[in-house]
Design an enzyme around this catalytic site. Structure first.
Site, PDB file in Angstrom:
ATOM      1  CD  GLU A 118      -2.650   1.114   2.612  1.00  0.00           C
ATOM      2  OE1 GLU A 118      -3.153   2.164   3.029  1.00  0.00           O
ATOM      3  OE2 GLU A 118      -2.774   0.022   3.193  1.00  0.00           O
ATOM      4  CB  SER A 144      -5.211   3.617   2.151  1.00  0.00           C
ATOM      5  OG  SER A 144      -6.313   3.859   2.983  1.00  0.00           O
TER       6      SER A 144
END
Length: 220
Positions: A118, A144
């Protein structure tokens, strides 16, 4: 919600309850139509996610358009290219990213990452520096769900597989046009092909353990 989405749901599909989807929601009612809107009165005309394509992402890229400022729905700027998230973070800490730039973080996709980590820190840093309305970020990694600003991820093919993002150099002019679903670099097809042909394929970062399964031999 399922009942409102009836035109798009297989109501005759059997579920774990032993009943069909339609039977499960037969008695369901919408109490507040401002919370669960009918299909003919949506909150927005389009969904919050947009798929962009162009010579930089022939197989597509993803942006959370609902979180992008109107000022950045269309943007063109010079690329600042980094081959890892950490490299980009360190550059941002040195204040090397300026308003108008397009930050490119590559080799963070499913194979290159490996595992597609991420990209939370770079996006948060850009926002924290007050640049979310003047700097765009493009990566073959992911973001995210809380990401805001012109952050474009999942660029495909990824750099590890020899996608066009692997050919980018600092200063290349990148065009982002979210309303028209366009993501491209202002280079000719010939220039892109020549750069990719001269590229040296990367070796996997991890050679053992579960993450190594994401990194097969790179495409030459």
């Amino acid at each position: 919600m399922i009942k409102e989405l009836k035109p798009f749901v297989h109501f005759d599909a059997l579920t774990v309850t032993g009943k069909t989807v339609g039977e499960n929601v037969a008695e369901a009612k919408v109490i507040n139509a401002e919370v669960i809107r009918p299909l003919d009165k949506p909150v927005h005309k389009e969904g919050g996610i947009a798929i962009l394509k162009g010579n930089l992402a022939p197989q597509g890229a993803v942006v959370k358009a609902a979180a992008v400022s109107p000022k950045m729905m269309k943007h063109q700027g010079p690329a600042k290219v980094y081959d890892s998230e950490r490299e980009a973070e360190e550059s941002m800490k040195r204040h090397e990213v300026k308003a108008g730039d397009v930050v490119v973080i590559r080799y963070e996709g499913p194979k290159g990452g490996p595992g597609m980590p991420e990209m939370l820190i770079p996006t948060a840093t850009i926002a924290g520096m007050g640049l979310s309305e003047s700097v765009a970020l493009i990566t073959d990694g992911r973001f995210s769900g809380a990401t805001r600003g012109p952050c474009i991820g999942h660029v495909a093919p990824e750099a590890f597989d020899g996608g066009p993002i692997a050919a980018l150099k600092n200063g290349d002019k990148i065009t982002i046009d979210i309303p028209n679903r366009v993501l491209r670099v202002e280079l000719s097809d010939k220039e892109l092909k020549e750069r990719l042909a001269a590229r040296t394929p990367r070796k996997p970062k991890i050679l053992k353990g579960y993450l190594s399964r994401y990194s097969p031999t790179p495409v030459e």
